[in-house]
Design a protein around this motif. Structure first.
Motif, PDB file in Angstrom:
ATOM      1  N   UNK A 151      21.821 -28.442 -29.033  1.00 60.23           N
ATOM      2  CA  UNK A 151      22.978 -28.865 -28.239  1.00 60.23           C
ATOM      3  C   UNK A 151      22.542 -29.161 -26.803  1.00 60.23           C
ATOM      4  N   UNK A 152      21.661 -28.315 -26.257  1.00 65.47           N
ATOM      5  CA  UNK A 152      21.148 -28.548 -24.900  1.00 65.47           C
ATOM      6  C   UNK A 152      20.378 -29.860 -24.825  1.00 65.47           C
ATOM      7  N   UNK A 153      19.557 -30.145 -25.845  1.00 60.00           N
ATOM      8  CA  UNK A 153      18.816 -31.405 -25.871  1.00 60.00           C
ATOM      9  C   UNK A 153      19.766 -32.592 -25.911  1.00 60.00           C
ATOM     10  N   UNK A 154      20.796 -32.492 -26.728  1.00 62.23           N
ATOM     11  CA  UNK A 154      21.759 -33.592 -26.848  1.00 62.23           C
ATOM     12  C   UNK A 154      22.485 -33.808 -25.522  1.00 62.23           C
ATOM     13  N   UNK A 155      22.914 -32.719 -24.888  1.00 62.74           N
ATOM     14  CA  UNK A 155      23.592 -32.848 -23.586  1.00 62.74           C
ATOM     15  C   UNK A 155      22.683 -33.489 -22.544  1.00 62.74           C
ATOM     16  N   UNK A 156      21.418 -33.071 -22.526  1.00 63.45           N
ATOM     17  CA  UNK A 156      20.466 -33.647 -21.572  1.00 63.45           C
ATOM     18  C   UNK A 156      20.245 -35.129 -21.862  1.00 63.45           C
ATOM     19  N   UNK A 157      20.143 -35.489 -23.132  1.00 65.61           N
ATOM     20  CA  UNK A 157      19.972 -36.895 -23.493  1.00 65.61           C
ATOM     21  C   UNK A 157      21.188 -37.716 -23.067  1.00 65.61           C
ATOM     22  N   UNK A 158      22.389 -37.179 -23.272  1.00 66.63           N
ATOM     23  CA  UNK A 158      23.607 -37.889 -22.857  1.00 66.63           C
ATOM     24  C   UNK A 158      23.666 -38.024 -21.340  1.00 66.63           C
ATOM     25  N   UNK A 159      23.238 -36.960 -20.618  1.00 71.08           N
ATOM     26  CA  UNK A 159      23.229 -37.015 -19.156  1.00 71.08           C
ATOM     27  C   UNK A 159      22.255 -38.081 -18.671  1.00 71.08           C
ATOM     28  N   UNK A 160      21.053 -38.104 -19.270  1.00 66.85           N
ATOM     29  CA  UNK A 160      20.060 -39.107 -18.872  1.00 66.85           C
ATOM     30  C   UNK A 160      20.530 -40.519 -19.201  1.00 66.85           C
ATOM     31  N   UNK A 161      21.187 -40.666 -20.356  1.00 64.27           N
ATOM     32  CA  UNK A 161      21.712 -41.978 -20.730  1.00 64.27           C
ATOM     33  C   UNK A 161      22.770 -42.437 -19.737  1.00 64.27           C
ATOM     34  N   UNK A 162      23.668 -41.520 -19.353  1.00 61.43           N
ATOM     35  CA  UNK A 162      24.709 -41.870 -18.377  1.00 61.43           C
ATOM     36  C   UNK A 162      24.079 -42.209 -17.034  1.00 61.43           C
ATOM     37  N   UNK A 163      23.052 -41.457 -16.656  1.00 61.38           N
ATOM     38  CA  UNK A 163      22.362 -41.729 -15.391  1.00 61.38           C
ATOM     39  C   UNK A 163      21.679 -43.086 -15.441  1.00 61.38           C
ATOM     40  N   UNK A 164      21.040 -43.397 -16.572  1.00 60.59           N
ATOM     41  CA  UNK A 164      20.364 -44.678 -16.734  1.00 60.59           C
ATOM     42  C   UNK A 164      21.360 -45.823 -16.686  1.00 60.59           C
ATOM     43  N   UNK A 165      22.497 -45.635 -17.363  1.00 60.69           N
ATOM     44  CA  UNK A 165      23.522 -46.676 -17.346  1.00 60.69           C
ATOM     45  C   UNK A 165      24.033 -46.898 -15.942  1.00 60.69           C
ATOM     46  N   UNK A 166      24.212 -45.831 -15.184  1.00 61.62           N
ATOM     47  CA  UNK A 166      24.655 -45.964 -13.797  1.00 61.62           C
ATOM     48  C   UNK A 166      23.659 -46.742 -12.970  1.00 61.62           C
ATOM     49  N   UNK A 167      22.374 -46.461 -13.201  1.00 65.16           N
ATOM     50  CA  UNK A 167      21.335 -47.178 -12.474  1.00 65.16           C
ATOM     51  C   UNK A 167      21.301 -48.632 -12.891  1.00 65.16           C
ATOM     52  N   UNK A 168      21.464 -48.877 -14.179  1.00 66.75           N
ATOM     53  CA  UNK A 168      21.444 -50.253 -14.680  1.00 66.75           C
ATOM     54  C   UNK A 168      22.574 -51.049 -14.066  1.00 66.75           C
ATOM     55  N   UNK A 169      23.750 -50.440 -13.929  1.00 65.30           N
ATOM     56  CA  UNK A 169      24.889 -51.124 -13.320  1.00 65.30           C
ATOM     57  C   UNK A 169      24.591 -51.420 -11.867  1.00 65.30           C
ATOM     58  N   UNK A 170      24.006 -50.440 -11.161  1.00 71.21           N
ATOM     59  CA  UNK A 170      23.683 -50.650  -9.753  1.00 71.21           C
ATOM     60  C   UNK A 170      22.662 -51.766  -9.613  1.00 71.21           C
ATOM     61  N   UNK A 171      21.623 -51.756 -10.472  1.00 71.32           N
ATOM     62  CA  UNK A 171      20.616 -52.806 -10.403  1.00 71.32           C
ATOM     63  C   UNK A 171      21.239 -54.152 -10.718  1.00 71.32           C
ATOM     64  N   UNK A 172      22.127 -54.192 -11.690  1.00 66.30           N
ATOM     65  CA  UNK A 172      22.794 -55.424 -12.053  1.00 66.30           C
ATOM     66  C   UNK A 172      23.625 -55.934 -10.875  1.00 66.30           C
ATOM     67  N   UNK A 173      24.363 -55.029 -10.222  1.00 73.23           N
ATOM     68  CA  UNK A 173      25.171 -55.413  -9.064  1.00 73.23           C
ATOM     69  C   UNK A 173      24.279 -55.912  -7.936  1.00 73.23           C
ATOM     70  N   UNK A 174      23.129 -55.273  -7.741  1.00 73.63           N
ATOM     71  CA  UNK A 174      22.199 -55.716  -6.707  1.00 73.63           C
ATOM     72  C   UNK A 174      21.672 -57.114  -7.017  1.00 73.63           C
TER      73      UNK A 174
END
Length: 87
Positions: free
Chosen positions: A37-60
């Motif tokens: 469960x901890x691994x899954x939560x960490x993977x979801x957190x990293x995915x959300x963080x990556x998506x946030x970065x991707x959106x920022x890069x896209x906006x840039x």
């Protein structure tokens, strides 16, 4: 809405698995389950963080492209204005 559906589907799948394959009462199994469960939560957190970065890069990238278009437009507008003054 989509998140709610997938949460319900996950809950149904968990219930079905628990019915077909009940978990034995083993402390090691519970520890491993919590670790999973901890691994899954960490993977979801990293995915959300990556998506946030991707959106920022896209906006840039969009902002950079719009800046380039605006600069080109104003360079052409100034050149056109200069030609009209001369004529």
């Amino acid at each position: 809405m989509v998140g709610m559906r997938s949460d319900r589907a996950r809950a149904r799948a968990r219930n079905l698995l628990a019915t077909i394959y009940p978990l034995p009462d083993d402390p090691e199994l519970h520890r491993l389950r919590e670790l999973a469960v901890d691994y899954i939560r960490e993977a979801e957190r990293l995915e959300a963080e990556y998506k946030g970065r991707a959106v920022a890069e896209s906006d840039e990238l969009i902002s950079t492209a719009l800046d380039a278009v605006a600069r080109d437009y104003f360079v052409r507008a100034i050149a056109r204005a200069k030609l009209q003054r001369k004529a």
